[in-house]
Design a protein around this motif. Structure first.
Motif, mmCIF file in Angstrom:
data_model
loop_
_atom_site.group_PDB
_atom_site.id
_atom_site.type_symbol
_atom_site.label_atom_id
_atom_site.label_comp_id
_atom_site.label_asym_id
_atom_site.label_seq_id
_atom_site.Cartn_x
_atom_site.Cartn_y
_atom_site.Cartn_z
ATOM 1 N N ARG A 1 0.813 -1.206 0.000
ATOM 2 C CA ARG A 1 0.000 0.000 0.000
ATOM 3 C C ARG A 1 0.852 1.264 0.000
ATOM 4 N NH1 ARG A 1 -4.597 3.168 -0.566
ATOM 5 N NH2 ARG A 1 -4.770 4.658 1.143
ATOM 6 N N SER B 1 0.212 5.469 0.046
ATOM 7 C CA SER B 1 -0.766 6.541 0.134
ATOM 8 C C SER B 1 -0.785 7.296 -1.190
ATOM 9 C CB SER B 1 -0.405 7.494 1.273
ATOM 10 O OG SER B 1 0.783 8.205 0.955
ATOM 11 N N GLU C 1 -8.625 1.383 -5.756
ATOM 12 C CA GLU C 1 -8.909 1.477 -4.324
ATOM 13 C C GLU C 1 -10.411 1.487 -4.073
ATOM 14 O OE1 GLU C 1 -6.924 1.492 -1.675
ATOM 15 O OE2 GLU C 1 -5.070 1.308 -2.827
ATOM 16 N N ARG D 1 2.301 -1.317 4.363
ATOM 17 C CA ARG D 1 2.393 0.093 3.997
ATOM 18 C C ARG D 1 3.854 0.436 3.724
ATOM 19 N NH1 ARG D 1 -2.160 2.800 8.069
ATOM 20 N NH2 ARG D 1 -3.923 1.635 7.151
ATOM 21 N N ASP E 1 5.049 3.562 2.304
ATOM 22 C CA ASP E 1 5.295 4.967 1.973
ATOM 23 C C ASP E 1 6.777 5.302 2.095
ATOM 24 O OD1 ASP E 1 2.605 5.134 1.625
ATOM 25 O OD2 ASP E 1 2.240 6.669 3.132
#
Length: 217
Positions: free
Chosen positions: A165, A167, A190, A204, A206
Protein backbone atom coordinates in the motif's frame (compact mmCIF):
# COMPACT_ATOMS: atom_id res chain seq x y z
CA UNK A 1 -6.64 -2.07 10.74
CA UNK A 2 -3.75 -1.91 13.18
CA UNK A 3 -0.27 -1.86 11.62
CA UNK A 4 3.13 -2.23 13.22
CA UNK A 5 6.63 -1.42 11.97
CA UNK A 6 8.70 -4.32 10.75
CA UNK A 7 11.93 -4.92 8.83
CA UNK A 8 11.86 -6.40 5.35
CA UNK A 9 13.71 -9.44 6.63
CA UNK A 10 11.17 -10.17 9.37
CA UNK A 11 8.28 -9.37 7.03
CA UNK A 12 9.58 -11.83 4.46
CA UNK A 13 9.77 -14.58 7.07
CA UNK A 14 6.30 -13.73 8.40
CA UNK A 15 4.71 -13.84 4.96
CA UNK A 16 6.55 -17.09 4.16
CA UNK A 17 5.20 -18.61 7.37
CA UNK A 18 1.66 -17.57 6.46
CA UNK A 19 1.98 -18.88 2.93
CA UNK A 20 3.05 -22.29 4.17
CA UNK A 21 0.29 -22.27 6.76
CA UNK A 22 -2.22 -21.47 4.00
CA UNK A 23 -0.91 -24.49 2.12
CA UNK A 24 -1.55 -26.72 5.09
CA UNK A 25 -5.10 -25.40 5.26
CA UNK A 26 -5.94 -25.73 1.57
CA UNK A 27 -3.73 -28.53 0.35
CA UNK A 28 -3.11 -31.00 3.13
CA UNK A 29 0.30 -31.98 4.44
CA UNK A 30 3.13 -29.71 3.43
CA UNK A 31 5.01 -31.09 0.47
CA UNK A 32 2.25 -33.55 -0.42
CA UNK A 33 1.61 -32.25 -3.92
CA UNK A 34 -0.05 -29.00 -2.90
CA UNK A 35 1.10 -26.12 -5.08
CA UNK A 36 0.68 -22.71 -3.49
CA UNK A 37 -0.38 -19.50 -5.25
CA UNK A 38 0.68 -16.23 -3.65
CA UNK A 39 -0.28 -12.82 -5.01
CA UNK A 40 1.85 -9.73 -4.32
CA UNK A 41 -0.30 -6.79 -5.35
CA UNK A 42 0.97 -3.25 -5.78
CA UNK A 43 1.65 -0.36 -8.10
CA UNK A 44 4.98 -0.49 -9.96
CA UNK A 45 6.33 2.14 -7.55
CA UNK A 46 5.62 -0.13 -4.57
CA UNK A 47 8.28 -2.71 -5.48
CA UNK A 48 6.05 -5.79 -5.66
CA UNK A 49 8.51 -7.67 -7.86
CA UNK A 50 11.35 -7.23 -5.41
CA UNK A 51 9.23 -8.42 -2.51
CA UNK A 52 7.94 -11.43 -4.45
CA UNK A 53 11.55 -12.40 -5.17
CA UNK A 54 12.39 -12.12 -1.46
CA UNK A 55 9.56 -14.51 -0.63
CA UNK A 56 10.64 -16.94 -3.34
CA UNK A 57 14.16 -17.03 -1.92
CA UNK A 58 12.85 -17.59 1.60
CA UNK A 59 10.63 -20.43 0.40
CA UNK A 60 13.56 -22.11 -1.32
CA UNK A 61 15.44 -22.10 1.99
CA UNK A 62 12.43 -23.94 3.44
CA UNK A 63 12.65 -26.55 0.69
CA UNK A 64 9.77 -25.18 -1.38
CA UNK A 65 10.76 -24.26 -4.95
CA UNK A 66 9.08 -21.17 -6.32
CA UNK A 67 8.41 -19.38 -9.59
CA UNK A 68 7.97 -15.59 -9.67
CA UNK A 69 5.84 -14.24 -12.51
CA UNK A 70 5.03 -10.60 -13.25
CA UNK A 71 1.80 -9.47 -14.89
CA UNK A 72 3.94 -7.09 -16.98
CA UNK A 73 4.70 -10.12 -19.13
CA UNK A 74 0.99 -10.60 -19.81
CA UNK A 75 0.08 -7.32 -21.44
CA UNK A 76 -2.34 -7.22 -24.36
CA UNK A 77 -1.07 -6.16 -27.80
CA UNK A 78 -0.52 -2.43 -28.33
CA UNK A 79 -3.52 -2.21 -30.66
CA UNK A 80 -5.75 -3.11 -27.71
CA UNK A 81 -3.86 -1.26 -24.98
CA UNK A 82 -3.78 2.00 -26.95
CA UNK A 83 -7.22 1.82 -28.52
CA UNK A 84 -8.26 4.92 -26.56
CA UNK A 85 -4.84 6.59 -26.60
CA UNK A 86 -1.52 5.92 -24.95
CA UNK A 87 -2.37 7.64 -21.68
CA UNK A 88 -5.92 6.58 -20.83
CA UNK A 89 -6.11 5.54 -17.15
CA UNK A 90 -9.35 3.60 -17.60
CA UNK A 91 -7.82 1.58 -20.42
CA UNK A 92 -4.78 0.95 -18.22
CA UNK A 93 -7.05 -0.43 -15.52
CA UNK A 94 -9.46 -2.39 -17.73
CA UNK A 95 -7.61 -3.36 -20.88
CA UNK A 96 -3.84 -3.51 -20.47
CA UNK A 97 -3.45 -6.81 -18.62
CA UNK A 98 -4.54 -10.06 -20.24
CA UNK A 99 -6.39 -11.67 -17.35
CA UNK A 100 -7.70 -14.41 -19.64
CA UNK A 101 -4.15 -15.45 -20.47
CA UNK A 102 -3.23 -15.42 -16.79
CA UNK A 103 -6.12 -17.77 -16.06
CA UNK A 104 -5.18 -20.03 -18.97
CA UNK A 105 -1.39 -20.04 -18.85
CA UNK A 106 -0.62 -19.46 -15.16
CA UNK A 107 -3.49 -20.60 -12.96
CA UNK A 108 -4.95 -23.34 -15.15
CA UNK A 109 -1.85 -25.57 -15.12
CA UNK A 110 -1.75 -25.37 -11.31
CA UNK A 111 -5.24 -26.73 -10.82
CA UNK A 112 -5.67 -30.23 -9.46
CA UNK A 113 -4.69 -32.63 -12.21
CA UNK A 114 -2.98 -29.83 -14.18
CA UNK A 115 0.39 -30.17 -15.88
CA UNK A 116 2.08 -27.64 -13.58
CA UNK A 117 3.74 -26.11 -16.67
CA UNK A 118 3.36 -22.33 -16.34
CA UNK A 119 4.28 -19.70 -18.91
CA UNK A 120 6.53 -17.11 -17.20
CA UNK A 121 5.49 -14.46 -19.74
CA UNK A 122 3.52 -14.22 -22.96
CA UNK A 123 3.90 -10.81 -24.58
CA UNK A 124 6.84 -8.42 -25.00
CA UNK A 125 5.54 -4.83 -24.91
CA UNK A 126 8.74 -3.50 -26.49
CA UNK A 127 8.62 -5.62 -29.64
CA UNK A 128 4.82 -6.05 -29.40
CA UNK A 129 5.24 -9.72 -30.17
CA UNK A 130 4.78 -13.00 -28.34
CA UNK A 131 7.81 -13.85 -26.22
CA UNK A 132 7.67 -17.57 -27.02
CA UNK A 133 9.24 -18.33 -23.64
CA UNK A 134 9.20 -22.03 -22.74
CA UNK A 135 6.86 -23.14 -19.99
CA UNK A 136 8.37 -23.71 -16.55
CA UNK A 137 7.17 -26.63 -14.48
CA UNK A 138 6.09 -25.84 -10.93
CA UNK A 139 6.54 -29.10 -8.98
CA UNK A 140 3.86 -30.51 -6.77
CA UNK A 141 5.30 -28.83 -3.68
CA UNK A 142 6.15 -25.60 -5.52
CA UNK A 143 4.89 -22.06 -5.13
CA UNK A 144 3.74 -19.54 -7.72
CA UNK A 145 4.36 -15.90 -6.81
CA UNK A 146 2.42 -13.58 -9.10
CA UNK A 147 3.06 -9.86 -8.73
CA UNK A 148 1.74 -6.71 -10.33
CA UNK A 149 -0.97 -4.05 -10.04
CA UNK A 150 -4.73 -4.69 -9.87
CA UNK A 151 -4.45 -8.36 -8.86
CA UNK A 152 -7.47 -8.34 -6.57
CA UNK A 153 -11.05 -8.35 -7.80
CA UNK A 154 -10.60 -10.91 -10.61
CA UNK A 155 -11.31 -13.98 -8.50
CA UNK A 156 -7.81 -15.35 -9.02
CA UNK A 157 -7.42 -18.48 -6.83
CA UNK A 158 -4.70 -17.23 -4.52
CA UNK A 159 -3.93 -19.05 -1.29
CA UNK A 160 -2.46 -15.84 0.13
CA UNK A 161 -2.55 -12.21 -1.01
CA UNK A 162 -0.27 -9.35 0.02
CA UNK A 163 -1.09 -5.75 -0.88
CA UNK A 164 1.74 -3.23 -0.89
CA UNK A 165 0.00 0.00 0.00
CA UNK A 166 1.15 3.49 -0.99
CA UNK A 167 -0.77 6.54 0.13
CA UNK A 168 -1.90 8.77 -2.76
CA UNK A 169 0.81 11.29 -1.92
CA UNK A 170 3.55 8.64 -1.78
CA UNK A 171 2.30 7.03 -4.99
CA UNK A 172 2.44 10.38 -6.74
CA UNK A 173 5.89 11.13 -5.36
CA UNK A 174 7.39 7.77 -6.33
CA UNK A 175 5.77 7.37 -9.75
CA UNK A 176 7.95 8.69 -12.60
CA UNK A 177 6.66 11.82 -14.31
CA UNK A 178 6.07 9.94 -17.56
CA UNK A 179 3.72 7.54 -15.75
CA UNK A 180 1.74 10.06 -13.69
CA UNK A 181 -1.20 9.61 -16.03
CA UNK A 182 -1.76 6.15 -14.47
CA UNK A 183 -2.55 7.56 -11.03
CA UNK A 184 -6.35 7.82 -11.51
CA UNK A 185 -6.39 4.07 -12.28
CA UNK A 186 -5.01 3.32 -8.82
CA UNK A 187 -7.61 5.58 -7.23
CA UNK A 188 -10.30 3.65 -9.09
CA UNK A 189 -8.77 0.36 -7.95
CA UNK A 190 -8.91 1.48 -4.32
CA UNK A 191 -12.60 2.33 -4.70
CA UNK A 192 -13.70 -0.72 -6.67
CA UNK A 193 -11.51 -3.56 -5.38
CA UNK A 194 -10.74 -2.27 -1.88
CA UNK A 195 -7.34 -4.01 -1.67
CA UNK A 196 -6.65 -2.69 1.83
CA UNK A 197 -9.79 -4.52 2.99
CA UNK A 198 -9.64 -7.66 0.89
CA UNK A 199 -5.95 -8.65 0.93
CA UNK A 200 -4.83 -11.16 3.54
CA UNK A 201 -1.86 -8.96 4.48
CA UNK A 202 -1.37 -5.23 3.93
CA UNK A 203 2.09 -3.67 3.94
CA UNK A 204 2.39 0.09 4.00
CA UNK A 205 5.46 1.17 2.06
CA UNK A 206 5.29 4.97 1.97
CA UNK A 207 8.86 4.87 3.27
CA UNK A 208 10.46 1.86 1.56
CA UNK A 209 13.12 1.70 4.28
CA UNK A 210 10.55 1.27 7.05
CA UNK A 211 7.56 -0.90 6.07
CA UNK A 212 4.65 -1.50 8.42
CA UNK A 213 2.24 -4.38 8.18
CA UNK A 214 -1.15 -5.48 9.38
CA UNK A 215 -4.00 -7.88 8.77
CA UNK A 216 -7.42 -6.43 7.78
CA UNK A 217 -10.14 -6.89 10.37
Amino acid sequence: MRVEPITWERLTEAVTDRALAAGLTTGGAEGAGSRLRVGVDGAPAAGAGEFATRIEQALRLRGRPGLTVGTGGFLRPASLRYEYGREDPDAYYDDWFDTGALWREVFGPLEEGGTGRVLPDLWDPVTDRATRSPAVRVPGDGVLLLYGPFLLGHGFPFDLTVHLRLSPAALRRRTPRAEQWTLPAFGRYEEEAGPERTADIVVRVDDPRHPAWGVPD
